[in-house]
Design a protein around this motif. Structure first.
Motif, PDB file in Angstrom:
ATOM      1  N   LEU A  57      -2.683  -2.415  -5.499  1.00  0.00           N
ATOM      2  CA  LEU A  57      -2.568  -3.281  -6.587  1.00  0.00           C
ATOM      3  C   LEU A  57      -1.674  -4.289  -5.944  1.00  0.00           C
ATOM      4  O   LEU A  57      -2.070  -5.381  -6.572  1.00  0.00           O
ATOM      5  CB  LEU A  57      -1.650  -2.166  -7.782  1.00  0.00           C
ATOM      6  N   TYR A  58      -0.631  -4.129  -5.301  1.00  0.00           N
ATOM      7  CA  TYR A  58      -0.021  -5.243  -4.662  1.00  0.00           C
ATOM      8  C   TYR A  58      -0.624  -6.114  -4.058  1.00  0.00           C
ATOM      9  O   TYR A  58      -0.578  -7.518  -4.506  1.00  0.00           O
ATOM     10  CB  TYR A  58       1.036  -4.817  -4.063  1.00  0.00           C
ATOM     11  N   ASN A  59      -1.575  -5.772  -3.191  1.00  0.00           N
ATOM     12  CA  ASN A  59      -2.166  -6.861  -2.398  1.00  0.00           C
ATOM     13  C   ASN A  59      -3.268  -7.442  -3.238  1.00  0.00           C
ATOM     14  O   ASN A  59      -3.602  -8.738  -2.958  1.00  0.00           O
ATOM     15  CB  ASN A  59      -3.073  -5.839  -1.207  1.00  0.00           C
ATOM     16  N   LEU A  60      -4.040  -6.876  -4.171  1.00  0.00           N
ATOM     17  CA  LEU A  60      -4.922  -7.203  -4.925  1.00  0.00           C
ATOM     18  C   LEU A  60      -4.018  -8.570  -5.698  1.00  0.00           C
ATOM     19  O   LEU A  60      -4.790  -9.587  -6.028  1.00  0.00           O
ATOM     20  CB  LEU A  60      -5.454  -6.238  -5.880  1.00  0.00           C
ATOM     21  N   LEU A  61      -2.901  -8.221  -6.274  1.00  0.00           N
ATOM     22  CA  LEU A  61      -2.141  -8.999  -7.266  1.00  0.00           C
ATOM     23  C   LEU A  61      -1.749 -10.351  -6.438  1.00  0.00           C
ATOM     24  O   LEU A  61      -1.649 -11.355  -7.161  1.00  0.00           O
ATOM     25  CB  LEU A  61      -1.432  -8.301  -8.073  1.00  0.00           C
ATOM     26  N   LEU A  62      -1.310 -10.089  -5.305  1.00  0.00           N
ATOM     27  CA  LEU A  62      -0.873 -10.876  -4.470  1.00  0.00           C
ATOM     28  C   LEU A  62      -1.928 -12.052  -4.111  1.00  0.00           C
ATOM     29  O   LEU A  62      -1.692 -13.253  -4.311  1.00  0.00           O
ATOM     30  CB  LEU A  62       0.009 -10.622  -3.245  1.00  0.00           C
ATOM     31  N   ASP A  86       8.220  -4.004  -1.195  1.00  0.00           N
ATOM     32  CA  ASP A  86       8.758  -2.281  -1.250  1.00  0.00           C
ATOM     33  C   ASP A  86       8.906  -2.195  -2.854  1.00  0.00           C
ATOM     34  O   ASP A  86       8.839  -1.143  -3.322  1.00  0.00           O
ATOM     35  CB  ASP A  86      10.014  -2.565  -0.474  1.00  0.00           C
ATOM     36  N   LYS A  87       9.565  -3.370  -3.534  1.00  0.00           N
ATOM     37  CA  LYS A  87       9.791  -3.228  -4.921  1.00  0.00           C
ATOM     38  C   LYS A  87       8.458  -3.193  -5.830  1.00  0.00           C
ATOM     39  O   LYS A  87       8.629  -3.051  -7.114  1.00  0.00           O
ATOM     40  CB  LYS A  87      11.005  -4.159  -5.265  1.00  0.00           C
ATOM     41  N   GLY A  88       7.668  -3.717  -5.472  1.00  0.00           N
ATOM     42  CA  GLY A  88       6.111  -4.115  -6.053  1.00  0.00           C
ATOM     43  C   GLY A  88       6.490  -4.950  -7.158  1.00  0.00           C
ATOM     44  O   GLY A  88       6.125  -4.970  -8.373  1.00  0.00           O
ATOM     45  N   GLU A  89       7.185  -6.369  -6.615  1.00  0.00           N
ATOM     46  CA  GLU A  89       7.275  -7.490  -7.490  1.00  0.00           C
ATOM     47  C   GLU A  89       6.665  -8.640  -7.101  1.00  0.00           C
ATOM     48  O   GLU A  89       6.868  -9.046  -5.869  1.00  0.00           O
ATOM     49  CB  GLU A  89       9.109  -7.429  -7.754  1.00  0.00           C
ATOM     50  N   TYR A 114       5.601 -21.873 -17.231  1.00  0.00           N
ATOM     51  CA  TYR A 114       6.049 -20.572 -17.673  1.00  0.00           C
ATOM     52  C   TYR A 114       6.306 -19.740 -16.425  1.00  0.00           C
ATOM     53  O   TYR A 114       5.962 -20.381 -15.215  1.00  0.00           O
ATOM     54  CB  TYR A 114       4.911 -19.752 -18.614  1.00  0.00           C
ATOM     55  N   GLN A 115       6.886 -18.470 -16.613  1.00  0.00           N
ATOM     56  CA  GLN A 115       7.065 -17.536 -15.352  1.00  0.00           C
ATOM     57  C   GLN A 115       6.038 -16.362 -15.801  1.00  0.00           C
ATOM     58  O   GLN A 115       5.911 -15.823 -16.916  1.00  0.00           O
ATOM     59  CB  GLN A 115       8.363 -17.247 -15.528  1.00  0.00           C
ATOM     60  N   LEU A 116       5.483 -15.935 -14.633  1.00  0.00           N
ATOM     61  CA  LEU A 116       4.656 -14.662 -14.912  1.00  0.00           C
ATOM     62  C   LEU A 116       5.236 -13.650 -13.654  1.00  0.00           C
ATOM     63  O   LEU A 116       5.149 -13.774 -12.549  1.00  0.00           O
ATOM     64  CB  LEU A 116       3.146 -15.038 -14.421  1.00  0.00           C
ATOM     65  N   TYR A 117       5.465 -12.478 -14.527  1.00  0.00           N
ATOM     66  CA  TYR A 117       6.278 -11.518 -13.622  1.00  0.00           C
ATOM     67  C   TYR A 117       5.341 -10.302 -13.533  1.00  0.00           C
ATOM     68  O   TYR A 117       4.862  -9.735 -14.420  1.00  0.00           O
ATOM     69  CB  TYR A 117       7.466 -11.135 -14.084  1.00  0.00           C
ATOM     70  N   PHE A 118       5.086  -9.803 -12.276  1.00  0.00           N
ATOM     71  CA  PHE A 118       4.473  -8.597 -11.957  1.00  0.00           C
ATOM     72  C   PHE A 118       5.194  -7.549 -11.538  1.00  0.00           C
ATOM     73  O   PHE A 118       5.977  -7.679 -10.579  1.00  0.00           O
ATOM     74  CB  PHE A 118       3.322  -8.725 -10.980  1.00  0.00           C
ATOM     75  N   GLU A 119       5.435  -6.550 -12.286  1.00  0.00           N
ATOM     76  CA  GLU A 119       6.080  -5.239 -11.763  1.00  0.00           C
ATOM     77  C   GLU A 119       4.912  -4.020 -11.638  1.00  0.00           C
ATOM     78  O   GLU A 119       4.389  -3.597 -12.575  1.00  0.00           O
ATOM     79  CB  GLU A 119       7.123  -4.483 -12.798  1.00  0.00           C
ATOM     80  N   ILE A 120       4.864  -3.638 -10.316  1.00  0.00           N
ATOM     81  CA  ILE A 120       3.726  -3.032  -9.792  1.00  0.00           C
ATOM     82  C   ILE A 120       4.233  -1.404  -9.477  1.00  0.00           C
ATOM     83  O   ILE A 120       5.360  -1.230  -8.655  1.00  0.00           O
ATOM     84  CB  ILE A 120       2.952  -3.576  -8.349  1.00  0.00           C
TER      85      ILE A 120
END
Length: 347
Positions: A57-62, A86-89, A114-120
């Protein structure tokens, strides 16, 4: 247009006529479409992808973030600002344009930040869109800057009954919601999932507003503005609406009724009159006070009477009215009358 009047119209919602654009009554943009967290406009959504690990998920979203948030000279803040596998952020700052209307002669748009925050985590990602602000009309005297909290909330961007988008503020609200939906949908598509859970607060139950019924009382009674029926525009369209000024009662068209709004701390009524209606304009211009009356179809007695003190009259072109989300015939010029409400009576 008079700059002072324009600022006032920008700051306070103006109820729309019966001819507003269909999107102005789309429930998607109305009550509770904007969510608040700790007093800030915040959109949250959870994307669930059970078959994907946290690393996947992290790699796809990054990768998506790096592609979408590419800075350039004109939009320097549009970029990814923080990553932590490591934190998935992942945190990105958005800077782009919302275009309200575009033609060969004019471009109406705002810059939005705006700010967009991903917590994975394994199998899911929590999205948060927040810190939303605008820079509008930037090429004219530096433009105007607004925070979402003062501009697109229910109080600012909806009419009093919360059944329609207000002009100006309403188009910012609609554009922001559309951008949020676009972002969240693109991200969901990137993960190959349509399983989306959006965090929306429970909607409180509220009493239904009354619908005007002709002939329910023989005498007019003074009421507050919140007691007025929701179907005034329908009454005007099906029956008659008149303005009385200098002891002369003149019939108006249903689309002359602009609705209610706030000017500073006062309740006001808006009336929009085609400048070719000489009798109506003459009566309004030469009177400090006037009365707007609504007659149900086939009735000789008004069901609602609104007494107003004229605050201002502003000549406006059809193009200027369209920036306020008002429908207007492009071949005509209009006068917008704003009246402080002195008394409202209803049968």
């Amino acid at each position: 247009m008079n700059k002072f009047l324009l600022i006032l119209l920008l700051c306070f919602p103006l109820a729309l006529t019966a001819n507003e654009k269909k999107d102005n009554t789309d429930p998607k943009y109305l009550k509770n479409a904007i969510t608040m967290v700790d007093g800030k406009v915040t959109f949250k959504q959870t994307l669930e992808a059970p078959s994907l690990s946290k690393e996947q998920l992290y790699n796809l979203l990054l990768n998506w973030s790096d592609q979408y948030f590419k800075p350039n000279e004109k939009l320097p803040q549009h970029r990814v600002v923080y990553t932590n596998q490591d934190k998935g952020e992942i945190v990105a700052m958005g800077e782009e344009y919302i275009v309200f209307s575009s033609s060969a002669l004019s471009l109406d748009r705002t810059r939005i930040y705006y700010q967009l925050y991903f917590e994975i985590q394994n199998g899911k990602c929590d999205l948060t869109m927040s810190r939303i602000r605008y820079w509008y009309d930037e090429n004219r005297d530096g433009g105007q800057r607004y925070d979402a909290e003062e501009w697109i909330t229910d109080e600012m961007a909806l009419n009093k009954k919360q059944t329609k988008l207000a002009p100006i503020c309403g188009k910012f609200r609609k554009g922001t919601i559309d951008l949020k939906d676009k972002l969240f949908t693109e991200i969901a598509n990137t993960l190959g999932t349509s399983h989306v859970r959006e965090e929306i607060p429970a909607t409180p139950l509220v009493p239904a507003q009354p619908i005007a019924q002709p002939g329910t009382s023989k005498e007019l009674q003074t009421v507050t503005i919140d007691k007025l029926p929701m179907n005034l525009s329908e009454l005007a369209a099906a029956g008659r609406i008149t303005v009385t000024a200098n002891d002369e009662e003149i019939d108006m068209k249903a689309d002359n009724w602009g609705g209610f709004g706030k000017l500073l701390t006062k309740d006001v009524a808006y009336t929009l009159v085609d400048q070719s209606r000489i009798a109506v304009n003459a009566a309004m211009e030469h009177s400090d006070n006037y009365t707007i009356s609504f007659y149900p179809k086939g009735q000789t007695q008004p069901i609602v009477v609104i007494e107003c003190k004229k605050v201002t009259a502003q000549k406006m072109t059809a193009e200027e009215l369209k920036t306020l989300n008002q429908s207007a015939d492009s071949s005509k010029n209009y006068t917008l009358y704003i009246g402080e409400i002195l008394r409202i009576q209803m049968r």
